[in-house]
Design a protein around this motif. Structure first.
Motif, PDB file in Angstrom:
ATOM      1  N   TYR A   9      27.309 -20.510  36.002  1.00 60.63           N
ATOM      2  CA  TYR A   9      28.524 -20.660  36.794  1.00 60.63           C
ATOM      3  C   TYR A   9      28.756 -22.126  37.146  1.00 60.63           C
ATOM      4  CZ  TYR A   9      31.815 -20.526  40.622  1.00 60.63           C
ATOM      5  OH  TYR A   9      32.896 -20.764  41.427  1.00 60.63           O
ATOM      6  N   ARG A  10      27.703 -22.813  37.575  1.00 53.28           N
ATOM      7  CA  ARG A  10      27.835 -24.237  37.919  1.00 53.28           C
ATOM      8  C   ARG A  10      28.231 -25.067  36.708  1.00 53.28           C
ATOM      9  NH1 ARG A  10      22.569 -24.676  41.744  1.00 53.28           N
ATOM     10  NH2 ARG A  10      23.514 -23.760  43.598  1.00 53.28           N
ATOM     11  N   SER A  11      27.668 -24.733  35.560  1.00 53.10           N
ATOM     12  CA  SER A  11      28.007 -25.441  34.327  1.00 53.10           C
ATOM     13  C   SER A  11      29.475 -25.211  33.978  1.00 53.10           C
ATOM     14  CB  SER A  11      27.109 -24.968  33.190  1.00 53.10           C
ATOM     15  OG  SER A  11      27.454 -25.595  31.984  1.00 53.10           O
ATOM     16  N   TRP A  12      29.922 -23.968  34.067  1.00 57.01           N
ATOM     17  CA  TRP A  12      31.320 -23.624  33.777  1.00 57.01           C
ATOM     18  C   TRP A  12      32.252 -24.338  34.748  1.00 57.01           C
ATOM     19  CZ3 TRP A  12      34.769 -20.988  36.985  1.00 57.01           C
ATOM     20  CH2 TRP A  12      35.998 -20.677  36.411  1.00 57.01           C
ATOM     21  N   LYS A  13      31.887 -24.343  36.037  1.00 63.68           N
ATOM     22  CA  LYS A  13      32.711 -24.985  37.058  1.00 63.68           C
ATOM     23  C   LYS A  13      32.804 -26.493  36.800  1.00 63.68           C
ATOM     24  CE  LYS A  13      34.865 -24.207  40.941  1.00 63.68           C
ATOM     25  NZ  LYS A  13      36.196 -23.674  40.884  1.00 63.68           N
ATOM     26  N   SER A  14      31.698 -27.103  36.412  1.00 63.67           N
ATOM     27  CA  SER A  14      31.685 -28.524  36.088  1.00 63.67           C
ATOM     28  C   SER A  14      32.581 -28.804  34.880  1.00 63.67           C
ATOM     29  CB  SER A  14      30.257 -28.980  35.810  1.00 63.67           C
ATOM     30  OG  SER A  14      30.230 -30.304  35.361  1.00 63.67           O
ATOM     31  N   TYR A  15      32.495 -27.946  33.871  1.00 62.43           N
ATOM     32  CA  TYR A  15      33.326 -28.078  32.673  1.00 62.43           C
ATOM     33  C   TYR A  15      34.804 -28.025  33.056  1.00 62.43           C
ATOM     34  CZ  TYR A  15      35.634 -26.874  28.301  1.00 62.43           C
ATOM     35  OH  TYR A  15      36.484 -26.845  27.231  1.00 62.43           O
ATOM     36  N   GLN A  16      35.174 -27.012  33.833  1.00 62.27           N
ATOM     37  CA  GLN A  16      36.573 -26.839  34.233  1.00 62.27           C
ATOM     38  C   GLN A  16      37.073 -28.031  35.052  1.00 62.27           C
ATOM     39  OE1 GLN A  16      38.713 -24.452  33.322  1.00 62.27           O
ATOM     40  NE2 GLN A  16      37.097 -23.607  32.038  1.00 62.27           N
ATOM     41  N   SER A  20      40.011 -30.603  33.882  1.00 61.93           N
ATOM     42  CA  SER A  20      41.167 -30.757  34.765  1.00 61.93           C
ATOM     43  C   SER A  20      41.401 -32.222  35.129  1.00 61.93           C
ATOM     44  CB  SER A  20      40.948 -29.931  36.028  1.00 61.93           C
ATOM     45  OG  SER A  20      42.007 -30.099  36.926  1.00 61.93           O
ATOM     46  N   GLU A  21      40.344 -32.908  35.515  1.00 59.45           N
ATOM     47  CA  GLU A  21      40.477 -34.311  35.910  1.00 59.45           C
ATOM     48  C   GLU A  21      40.933 -35.186  34.746  1.00 59.45           C
ATOM     49  OE1 GLU A  21      37.154 -35.938  38.043  1.00 59.45           O
ATOM     50  OE2 GLU A  21      36.828 -34.020  39.051  1.00 59.45           O
ATOM     51  N   LEU A  22      40.329 -35.004  33.589  1.00 58.75           N
ATOM     52  CA  LEU A  22      40.708 -35.822  32.434  1.00 58.75           C
ATOM     53  C   LEU A  22      42.120 -35.483  31.950  1.00 58.75           C
ATOM     54  CD1 LEU A  22      37.388 -35.920  30.377  1.00 58.75           C
ATOM     55  CD2 LEU A  22      38.423 -37.774  31.704  1.00 58.75           C
ATOM     56  N   LEU A  30      43.756 -42.680  29.295  1.00 60.53           N
ATOM     57  CA  LEU A  30      42.720 -42.171  28.391  1.00 60.53           C
ATOM     58  C   LEU A  30      42.392 -43.205  27.317  1.00 60.53           C
ATOM     59  CD1 LEU A  30      43.847 -38.457  27.954  1.00 60.53           C
ATOM     60  CD2 LEU A  30      41.823 -39.270  29.178  1.00 60.53           C
ATOM     61  N   ASP A  31      43.422 -43.854  26.783  1.00 63.63           N
ATOM     62  CA  ASP A  31      43.207 -44.904  25.780  1.00 63.63           C
ATOM     63  C   ASP A  31      42.353 -46.033  26.348  1.00 63.63           C
ATOM     64  OD1 ASP A  31      44.634 -43.606  23.806  1.00 63.63           O
ATOM     65  OD2 ASP A  31      46.470 -44.770  24.115  1.00 63.63           O
ATOM     66  N   ASP A  32      42.616 -46.401  27.598  1.00 62.63           N
ATOM     67  CA  ASP A  32      41.827 -47.452  28.246  1.00 62.63           C
ATOM     68  C   ASP A  32      40.354 -47.071  28.340  1.00 62.63           C
ATOM     69  OD1 ASP A  32      44.049 -49.045  28.555  1.00 62.63           O
ATOM     70  OD2 ASP A  32      44.343 -48.558  30.682  1.00 62.63           O
ATOM     71  N   LEU A  33      40.085 -45.768  28.471  1.00 61.42           N
ATOM     72  CA  LEU A  33      38.714 -45.273  28.549  1.00 61.42           C
ATOM     73  C   LEU A  33      38.117 -44.998  27.170  1.00 61.42           C
ATOM     74  CD1 LEU A  33      39.168 -42.735  31.485  1.00 61.42           C
ATOM     75  CD2 LEU A  33      38.041 -44.968  31.576  1.00 61.42           C
ATOM     76  N   GLY A  34      38.952 -45.098  26.146  1.00 62.77           N
ATOM     77  CA  GLY A  34      38.482 -44.837  24.789  1.00 62.77           C
ATOM     78  C   GLY A  34      38.366 -43.358  24.482  1.00 62.77           C
ATOM     79  N   PHE A  42      35.322 -31.600  24.283  1.00 57.22           N
ATOM     80  CA  PHE A  42      34.005 -32.024  23.812  1.00 57.22           C
ATOM     81  C   PHE A  42      33.281 -32.838  24.882  1.00 57.22           C
ATOM     82  CE2 PHE A  42      31.450 -35.377  21.765  1.00 57.22           C
ATOM     83  CZ  PHE A  42      30.488 -34.581  21.166  1.00 57.22           C
ATOM     84  N   ILE A  43      34.000 -33.774  25.495  1.00 60.62           N
ATOM     85  CA  ILE A  43      33.405 -34.611  26.533  1.00 60.62           C
ATOM     86  C   ILE A  43      33.015 -33.761  27.739  1.00 60.62           C
ATOM     87  CG2 ILE A  43      33.914 -36.442  28.204  1.00 60.62           C
ATOM     88  CD1 ILE A  43      35.659 -37.706  25.947  1.00 60.62           C
ATOM     89  N   ALA A  44      33.887 -32.854  28.137  1.00 57.95           N
ATOM     90  CA  ALA A  44      33.601 -31.989  29.287  1.00 57.95           C
ATOM     91  C   ALA A  44      32.371 -31.120  29.034  1.00 57.95           C
ATOM     92  CB  ALA A  44      34.808 -31.121  29.593  1.00 57.95           C
ATOM     93  N   LYS A  45      32.229 -30.646  27.805  1.00 59.84           N
ATOM     94  CA  LYS A  45      31.066 -29.814  27.481  1.00 59.84           C
ATOM     95  C   LYS A  45      29.781 -30.628  27.585  1.00 59.84           C
ATOM     96  CE  LYS A  45      30.399 -25.957  25.094  1.00 59.84           C
ATOM     97  NZ  LYS A  45      31.283 -24.973  24.884  1.00 59.84           N
TER      98      LYS A  45
END
Length: 49
Positions: A9-16, A20-22, A30-34, A42-45
């Motif tokens: 659950y914590r992993s799923w919540k962190s992913y979500q 959401s933030e990104l 996003l381009d500035d962050l590359g 992929f990054i969230a996972k």
């Protein structure tokens, strides 16, 4: 078993939260962050492990 469910659950919540933030960032930000918009899941996972 309960610990496993709690961890998942914590992993799923962190992913979500990360997705959401990104997703709220503009393409320019996003381009500035590359980061490409298509890379967000992929990054969230990786972050939520």
């Amino acid at each position: 078993m309960f610990e496993s469910l709690t961890r998942k659950y914590r992993s799923w919540k962190s992913y979500q939260s990360t997705v959401s933030e990104l997703s709220r960032l503009t393409t320019r930000e996003l381009d500035d962050l590359g980061i490409a918009r298509g890379d967000i899941p992929f990054i969230a996972k990786r972050v939520s492990r």
